[in-house]
Design an enzyme around this catalytic site. Sequence first.
Site, PDB file in Angstrom:
ATOM      1  N   ASN A   1       0.872  -1.170   0.000  1.00 38.03           N
ATOM      2  CA  ASN A   1       0.000   0.000   0.000  1.00 38.03           C
ATOM      3  C   ASN A   1       0.911   1.222   0.000  1.00 38.03           C
ATOM      4  O   ASN A   1       1.517   1.532   1.021  1.00 38.03           O
ATOM      5  CB  ASN A   1      -0.909  -0.024   1.236  1.00 38.03           C
ATOM      6  CG  ASN A   1      -1.734   1.248   1.370  1.00 38.03           C
ATOM      7  OD1 ASN A   1      -1.782   2.063   0.456  1.00 38.03           O
ATOM      8  ND2 ASN A   1      -2.374   1.414   2.522  1.00 38.03           N
TER       9      ASN A   1
ATOM     10  N   LYS B   1       0.089   4.228  -0.157  1.00 37.93           N
ATOM     11  CA  LYS B   1      -0.542   5.410   0.450  1.00 37.93           C
ATOM     12  C   LYS B   1      -0.303   6.620  -0.466  1.00 37.93           C
ATOM     13  O   LYS B   1      -0.289   6.452  -1.684  1.00 37.93           O
ATOM     14  CB  LYS B   1      -0.017   5.608   1.876  1.00 37.93           C
ATOM     15  CG  LYS B   1      -0.216   4.326   2.721  1.00 37.93           C
ATOM     16  CD  LYS B   1      -0.018   4.510   4.195  1.00 37.93           C
ATOM     17  CE  LYS B   1      -0.256   3.167   4.889  1.00 37.93           C
ATOM     18  NZ  LYS B   1      -0.120   3.264   6.341  1.00 37.93           N
TER      19      LYS B   1
ATOM     20  N   HIS C   1      -9.634   1.305   4.823  1.00 44.01           N
ATOM     21  CA  HIS C   1      -8.340   1.453   5.504  1.00 44.01           C
ATOM     22  C   HIS C   1      -8.527   2.369   6.717  1.00 44.01           C
ATOM     23  O   HIS C   1      -9.297   3.326   6.673  1.00 44.01           O
ATOM     24  CB  HIS C   1      -7.305   2.042   4.543  1.00 44.01           C
ATOM     25  CG  HIS C   1      -5.920   1.969   5.115  1.00 44.01           C
ATOM     26  ND1 HIS C   1      -5.473   2.869   6.045  1.00 44.01           N
ATOM     27  CD2 HIS C   1      -4.921   1.076   4.941  1.00 44.01           C
ATOM     28  CE1 HIS C   1      -4.236   2.549   6.406  1.00 44.01           C
ATOM     29  NE2 HIS C   1      -3.883   1.448   5.756  1.00 44.01           N
TER      30      HIS C   1
ATOM     31  N   GLU D   1      -6.866   4.708   7.872  1.00 43.26           N
ATOM     32  CA  GLU D   1      -6.646   6.138   7.620  1.00 43.26           C
ATOM     33  C   GLU D   1      -7.885   6.766   6.995  1.00 43.26           C
ATOM     34  O   GLU D   1      -8.201   7.934   7.252  1.00 43.26           O
ATOM     35  CB  GLU D   1      -5.391   6.320   6.746  1.00 43.26           C
ATOM     36  CG  GLU D   1      -4.124   6.021   7.564  1.00 43.26           C
ATOM     37  CD  GLU D   1      -2.960   5.467   6.781  1.00 43.26           C
ATOM     38  OE1 GLU D   1      -2.946   5.565   5.542  1.00 43.26           O
ATOM     39  OE2 GLU D   1      -2.036   4.914   7.431  1.00 43.26           O
TER      40      GLU D   1
ATOM     41  N   GLU E   1      -5.412  -4.890  10.457  1.00 40.52           N
ATOM     42  CA  GLU E   1      -4.399  -3.866  10.668  1.00 40.52           C
ATOM     43  C   GLU E   1      -4.667  -3.146  11.990  1.00 40.52           C
ATOM     44  O   GLU E   1      -5.459  -2.186  12.026  1.00 40.52           O
ATOM     45  CB  GLU E   1      -4.418  -2.853   9.513  1.00 40.52           C
ATOM     46  CG  GLU E   1      -4.133  -3.463   8.161  1.00 40.52           C
ATOM     47  CD  GLU E   1      -3.556  -2.435   7.191  1.00 40.52           C
ATOM     48  OE1 GLU E   1      -2.427  -2.641   6.747  1.00 40.52           O
ATOM     49  OE2 GLU E   1      -4.220  -1.427   6.910  1.00 40.52           O
TER      50      GLU E   1
ATOM     51  N   GLY F   1       2.524   2.280  10.866  1.00 45.83           N
ATOM     52  CA  GLY F   1       3.467   3.377  10.744  1.00 45.83           C
ATOM     53  C   GLY F   1       4.176   3.734  12.033  1.00 45.83           C
ATOM     54  O   GLY F   1       4.829   4.770  12.131  1.00 45.83           O
TER      55      GLY F   1
ATOM     56  N   SER G   1       3.368  -2.099  10.343  1.00 51.94           N
ATOM     57  CA  SER G   1       4.825  -2.184  10.506  1.00 51.94           C
ATOM     58  C   SER G   1       5.384  -3.558  10.125  1.00 51.94           C
ATOM     59  O   SER G   1       6.364  -4.005  10.717  1.00 51.94           O
ATOM     60  CB  SER G   1       5.237  -1.790  11.931  1.00 51.94           C
ATOM     61  OG  SER G   1       4.836  -0.458  12.211  1.00 51.94           O
TER      62      SER G   1
END
Length: 258
Positions: free
Chosen positions: A10, A12, A100, A102, A170, A176, A216
């Site tokens: 991904n 992003k 996702h 985010e 996730e 991250g 991560s």
Amino acid sequence: VARKIFLAGNWKMNMLAAQVPSYFLDFQQELDRPLAEIKGGVDLAFAVPYPLLAAVHQQDSGSFFLAAQNVHAATSGAYTGEVSIAMLKEAGAFASLVGHSERRQYYGETDESVAEKTKALLSASMLPIVCIGETKGQRESGATKDVLQAQISAVTQVLDPGDQVVFAYEPVWAIGTGLTATDDQAQEAHAFIRSLLGKALGEDFAERTRIVYGGSAKPENFAGLLTQKDIDGGLVGGASLQPKAFAAMANLALAATR
Ligand code: 13P
């Protein structure tokens, strides 16, 4: 049932089309096998920003799944700034991330919109990669299972047992942050998710549906995660931006192929 490992990068909001050719040169150089042969053992996918779809599609797209990072559920209309499934298909995409964290955190994505988008993708014979996971606060307050249950049930309500979907677990606190879930923590969540899928859609669906880990993930921890019986691959952010690191993960996936 042997589930084929699914490994997705991904990107992003990173990379430019101009960087794509050199990315793939480096990526292929590091792979243990020619890119065209990877799909014999591992389903590889790249989820990239919309304007980069065409550039990535030009890179031998028969060897991997081209994916978007989001999509709109409607076929067309007055939705300024949005992108339809037909547009994704025209650009060569076969899959899309949905929900996702985010998008849930910053753009108001809800369990309901995730379900709607999942359904729309399936109706268009596209592969939804449905992302779920708890926040740090939810884990610390013991709410992890309730959160996963709510996120999963919104989606399973719109699925049929014959549908092809990939789920990505996730944990938000691992994205991250450099903090990966331990192999055991991830396995426990994946087993729980699989049990929910079984209750909602039957054992056959649960046994053949891939549940991949994200947060991560990198070459240093990926082999351990892949030894867990309910972890069927990875959804990789930061490490997928480094072509050699991501190729190393593809090599680990090939080596772990069951
Ligand atoms: P990182 O691998 O950068 O933690 O991101 C995970 C992720 O969100 C993939 O979708």
